[in-house]
Design a protein around this motif. Structure first.
Motif, PDB file in Angstrom:
ATOM      1  N   ILE A 144       0.828  -1.212   0.000  1.00  0.00           N
ATOM      2  CA  ILE A 144       0.000   0.000   0.000  1.00  0.00           C
ATOM      3  C   ILE A 144       0.866   1.266   0.000  1.00  0.00           C
ATOM      4  N   ARG A 145       1.807   1.354   0.927  1.00  0.00           N
ATOM      5  CA  ARG A 145       2.695   2.532   0.992  1.00  0.00           C
ATOM      6  C   ARG A 145       4.010   2.221   0.280  1.00  0.00           C
ATOM      7  N   PRO A 146       4.677   3.233  -0.255  1.00  0.00           N
ATOM      8  CA  PRO A 146       5.925   2.973  -0.991  1.00  0.00           C
ATOM      9  C   PRO A 146       7.112   2.680  -0.077  1.00  0.00           C
ATOM     10  N   LEU A 147       8.122   2.019  -0.615  1.00  0.00           N
ATOM     11  CA  LEU A 147       9.386   1.763   0.098  1.00  0.00           C
ATOM     12  C   LEU A 147      10.413   1.326  -0.932  1.00  0.00           C
ATOM     13  N   CYS A 148      11.580   1.933  -0.901  1.00  0.00           N
ATOM     14  CA  CYS A 148      12.584   1.531  -1.891  1.00  0.00           C
ATOM     15  C   CYS A 148      13.982   1.438  -1.290  1.00  0.00           C
ATOM     16  N   LEU A 149      14.815   0.752  -2.041  1.00  0.00           N
ATOM     17  CA  LEU A 149      16.123   0.346  -1.562  1.00  0.00           C
ATOM     18  C   LEU A 149      17.193   1.007  -2.424  1.00  0.00           C
ATOM     19  N   GLY A 150      18.261   1.481  -1.764  1.00  0.00           N
ATOM     20  CA  GLY A 150      19.351   2.109  -2.515  1.00  0.00           C
ATOM     21  C   GLY A 150      20.703   1.731  -1.947  1.00  0.00           C
ATOM     22  N   ARG A 151      21.739   2.189  -2.618  1.00  0.00           N
ATOM     23  CA  ARG A 151      23.091   1.827  -2.194  1.00  0.00           C
ATOM     24  C   ARG A 151      24.005   3.028  -2.387  1.00  0.00           C
ATOM     25  N   LEU A 152      24.850   3.285  -1.398  1.00  0.00           N
ATOM     26  CA  LEU A 152      25.796   4.392  -1.505  1.00  0.00           C
ATOM     27  C   LEU A 152      26.974   3.978  -2.378  1.00  0.00           C
ATOM     28  N   PRO A 153      27.656   4.951  -2.978  1.00  0.00           N
ATOM     29  CA  PRO A 153      28.719   4.602  -3.928  1.00  0.00           C
ATOM     30  C   PRO A 153      29.830   3.750  -3.320  1.00  0.00           C
ATOM     31  N   ASP A 154      30.027   3.804  -1.987  1.00  0.00           N
ATOM     32  CA  ASP A 154      31.083   2.971  -1.394  1.00  0.00           C
ATOM     33  C   ASP A 154      30.785   1.476  -1.558  1.00  0.00           C
ATOM     34  N   GLY A 155      29.529   1.165  -1.919  1.00  0.00           N
ATOM     35  CA  GLY A 155      29.179  -0.221  -2.218  1.00  0.00           C
ATOM     36  C   GLY A 155      28.784  -1.058  -1.016  1.00  0.00           C
ATOM     37  N   ASP A 156      29.125  -0.606   0.179  1.00  0.00           N
ATOM     38  CA  ASP A 156      28.816  -1.418   1.362  1.00  0.00           C
ATOM     39  C   ASP A 156      27.672  -0.855   2.198  1.00  0.00           C
ATOM     40  N   SER A 157      27.308   0.389   1.959  1.00  0.00           N
ATOM     41  CA  SER A 157      26.258   0.998   2.778  1.00  0.00           C
ATOM     42  C   SER A 157      24.944   0.987   2.011  1.00  0.00           C
ATOM     43  N   TYR A 158      23.950   0.433   2.661  1.00  0.00           N
ATOM     44  CA  TYR A 158      22.623   0.373   2.037  1.00  0.00           C
ATOM     45  C   TYR A 158      21.697   1.390   2.673  1.00  0.00           C
ATOM     46  N   VAL A 159      20.758   1.880   1.865  1.00  0.00           N
ATOM     47  CA  VAL A 159      19.779   2.832   2.362  1.00  0.00           C
ATOM     48  C   VAL A 159      18.373   2.375   1.948  1.00  0.00           C
ATOM     49  N   VAL A 160      17.398   2.718   2.777  1.00  0.00           N
ATOM     50  CA  VAL A 160      15.999   2.382   2.505  1.00  0.00           C
ATOM     51  C   VAL A 160      15.196   3.654   2.737  1.00  0.00           C
ATOM     52  N   SER A 161      14.230   3.928   1.865  1.00  0.00           N
ATOM     53  CA  SER A 161      13.486   5.172   2.025  1.00  0.00           C
ATOM     54  C   SER A 161      12.067   5.037   1.486  1.00  0.00           C
ATOM     55  N   SER A 162      11.171   5.862   2.020  1.00  0.00           N
ATOM     56  CA  SER A 162       9.797   5.909   1.496  1.00  0.00           C
ATOM     57  C   SER A 162       9.806   6.317   0.029  1.00  0.00           C
ATOM     58  N   GLU A 163      10.681   7.255  -0.319  1.00  0.00           N
ATOM     59  CA  GLU A 163      10.734   7.747  -1.703  1.00  0.00           C
ATOM     60  C   GLU A 163      12.190   7.886  -2.135  1.00  0.00           C
ATOM     61  N   PRO A 164      12.467   7.695  -3.428  1.00  0.00           N
ATOM     62  CA  PRO A 164      13.864   7.760  -3.878  1.00  0.00           C
ATOM     63  C   PRO A 164      14.467   9.153  -3.844  1.00  0.00           C
ATOM     64  N   SER A 165      13.648  10.192  -3.604  1.00  0.00           N
ATOM     65  CA  SER A 165      14.175  11.557  -3.574  1.00  0.00           C
ATOM     66  C   SER A 165      15.294  11.693  -2.544  1.00  0.00           C
ATOM     67  N   SER A 166      15.217  10.927  -1.447  1.00  0.00           N
ATOM     68  CA  SER A 166      16.296  11.015  -0.442  1.00  0.00           C
ATOM     69  C   SER A 166      17.596  10.435  -0.977  1.00  0.00           C
ATOM     70  N   PHE A 167      17.507   9.452  -1.882  1.00  0.00           N
ATOM     71  CA  PHE A 167      18.734   8.874  -2.451  1.00  0.00           C
ATOM     72  C   PHE A 167      19.472   9.917  -3.282  1.00  0.00           C
ATOM     73  N   GLU A 168      18.691  10.654  -4.077  1.00  0.00           N
ATOM     74  CA  GLU A 168      19.267  11.707  -4.918  1.00  0.00           C
ATOM     75  C   GLU A 168      20.109  12.647  -4.071  1.00  0.00           C
ATOM     76  N   LEU A 169      19.521  13.059  -2.947  1.00  0.00           N
ATOM     77  CA  LEU A 169      20.165  14.069  -2.114  1.00  0.00           C
ATOM     78  C   LEU A 169      21.502  13.586  -1.556  1.00  0.00           C
ATOM     79  N   ILE A 170      21.583  12.316  -1.172  1.00  0.00           N
ATOM     80  CA  ILE A 170      22.816  11.842  -0.522  1.00  0.00           C
ATOM     81  C   ILE A 170      23.721  11.090  -1.500  1.00  0.00           C
TER      82      ILE A 170
END
Ligand code: AMP
Length: 499
Positions: A177-203
């Motif tokens: 029902i609600r969104p959730l997405c998965l991302g990865r920082l360029p160092d390759g070892d740090s993962y991020v999860v967010s309601s929206e991908p806009s937070s990935f763009e920022l970091i």
């Protein structure tokens, strides 16, 4: 209406969580919180207000650790106030656990009553706390199994993050029902999860993929693992995210929000054409739909209303004389654009009708000859039980008044709402080619796989499956609720018998 953000394995976890939450601020402005872990213990800070106010530099420095989860809140279940701010962090028999949740549970009331009867003491009125108690009470040993055990008992909407000293878990309800997405920082070892991908763009994180409905993603020292522990259910992603709630720069579950909104405007122009001189949005949320309306109708687009971005929740209105300026604080008309014109005003929804009424009056007072209201969704008639803040049915003008009556109430010359079929088609037409990685470095722990669990490939395939007309929850317009709301059992009222 909340946003969640999580990060695993980064020396500046708190600061990146802060930035991640900042990019989700539109999902909730009432309170914000971050919990960090340094692999040994959890540290929590929560406060009322915007992310920027809750976390001054000194406060962020105190949030030591390499893992973090954060939350921005707009209360939909439970009242407002600091005790309902999230993440909720507790110590229990097996250590510490923190939970951040977007969505509403539909059976929280009976579960809470049952837990309280068995001795649980609740600190808040938020439905999320039920999950924390269920985790603490679970007979399972491992946190992953304890969370799966807890989530198997709740019904409703959740995009949820759970942090212990050494593990971050992201889970999405089986209907997605609600969104959730998965991302990865360029160092390759740090993962991020967010309601929206806009937070990935920022970091500077790369978008990996959406978390699949019913999926649990576990991030710990073993890497990234995934399971689908719950029985499959039909997908029912909230379509209102595309109409109003999500940021226009987001792509959620393969659908681009900005494009969807433009398509809504195009469809609206086809369904409700009118001769006019200018089409203006109710800023900010109505802007992309207005661009679509202008493109389709060939009526010139203008910013006839200017929005002030400095209206805080704490604005003090004078007691007398100029009271009730309401919408005027937020919006002001540009008379030169409106004077003597036939104006189409596009907004995304009418809830109680008070905003539209004030806007129509404002546009007319600025000299418009005609005002035609166009709404890029159907009449809102039913309250949301899954996390969007809507008033009770009685307060929704669309539930008690016909469209001509609403037109009369808001004093527009004409009023047109987009049909549900037109809305679904417009949103579906904004599907984009799959982004991110086609193959995610996620594996399942095969030995530990239980009944009903599928492989990571299954989750990946499910996350990549394109949404279609049947994939959405649109209960706020149709009344077709995919999950029933279960209130607490009514206490029997015993009448005194006079024998
Ligand atoms: P109303 O005056 O109650 O009819 O409010 C309508 C306005 O509220 C529209 O301009 C919408 O963009 C906005 N809106 C719609 N849904 C929500 C919501 N759940 N929370 C806050 N604002 C909303």
């Amino acid at each position: 209406m909340c946003g969640v953000f999580g990060i695993y394995g980064h020396p500046e976890a708190a600061k990146l969580a802060y930035l991640g939450l900042h990019a989700l601020q539109h999902r909730g402005q009432e309170s914000a919180g971050i919990v960090t872990s340094d692999n040994q213990q959890l540290v929590t800070h929560r406060g009322m207000g915007h992310v920027i106010d809750v976390f001054p530099q000194g406060q962020l420095d105190r949030l030591a650790g390499i893992h973090a989860i954060g939350h921005v809140r707009y209360s939909t279940a439970g009242g407002s106030g600091l005790r309902n701010a999230q993440p909720i962090a507790v110590n229990y028999s097996r250590g510490s656990v923190a939970v951040a949740h977007n969505g509403n549970l539909t059976n929280a009331e009976p579960l809470r009553e049952d837990l309280e009867e068995k001795g649980s003491i609740f600190q808040s009125s938020a439905d999320t706390e039920v999950i924390v108690h269920l985790i603490a009470k679970s007979a399972q040993k491992d946190i992953v199994d304890r969370l799966a055990d807890a989530l198997a008992r709740v019904r409703g909407a959740y995009s949820l993050l759970c942090l212990t000293e050494r593990t971050l878990i992201a889970a999405r309800d089986p209907m997605g029902i609600r969104p959730l997405c998965l991302g990865r920082l360029p160092d390759g070892d740090s993962y991020v999860v967010s309601s929206e991908p806009s937070s990935f763009e920022l970091i500077g994180a790369e978008f990996v993929r959406d978390v699949a409905p019913g999926e649990m993603v576990v991030i710990d020292e073993r890497g990234l693992r995934s399971a689908m522990p719950f029985a499959a259910e039909p997908r029912r992603t909230c379509i209102f995210e595309y109409v109003y709630f999500a940021r226009p720069d987001a792509t959620l579950d393969g659908i681009n929000v900005y494009e969807a909104r433009k398509n809504l405007g195009r469809a609206l122009a086809k369904e409700h054409a009118v001769d006019a001189d200018v089409v203006i949005p109710v800023p900010d949320s109505g802007v992309p739909a207005t661009i679509g309306y202008a493109e389709e109708s060939k009526i010139p687009f203008e910013m006839g209303l200017v929005r002030s971005h400095y209206v805080g929740r704490t604005f003090i209105e004078p007691e007398q004389s100029i009271r009730h300026f309401g919408v005027k604080l937020k919006l002001s008309p540009i008379a030169d654009i409106l004077k003597g014109k036939r104006v189409v005003v596009v907004d995304d929804s009418i809830v109680r009708g008070t905003t539209s009424r004030k806007i129509v009056k404002m546009v007319r007072d600025a000299g418009a000859k005609e005002v035609h209201m166009r709404i890029s969704s159907p009449p809102t008639q039913w309250p949301c039980y899954y996390g969007i803040d809507t008033p009770t049915r009685a307060e929704l003008i669309g539930s008690s008044h016909s469209i001509p009556e609403i037109n009369q109430y808001i004093t527009s010359d004409t009023l047109g709402y987009l049909s549900l079929a037109g809305l679904k088609e417009a949103v579906i037409s904004a599907r984009v080619a799959p982004r991110g990685r086609t193959h995610l470095p996620v594996h399942t722990d095969d030995d530990a796989r239980g009944p009903g669990e599928t492989s990571a490939d299954g989750a990946e395939a499910s996350a990549a499956r394109p949404l279609d007309h049947g994939s959405f929850c649109h209960a706020c317009w149709s009344g077709e609720y995919p999950i029933r709301f279960t209130p607490a059992p009514k206490k029997l009222q015993l009448r005194l018998l006079h024998l």
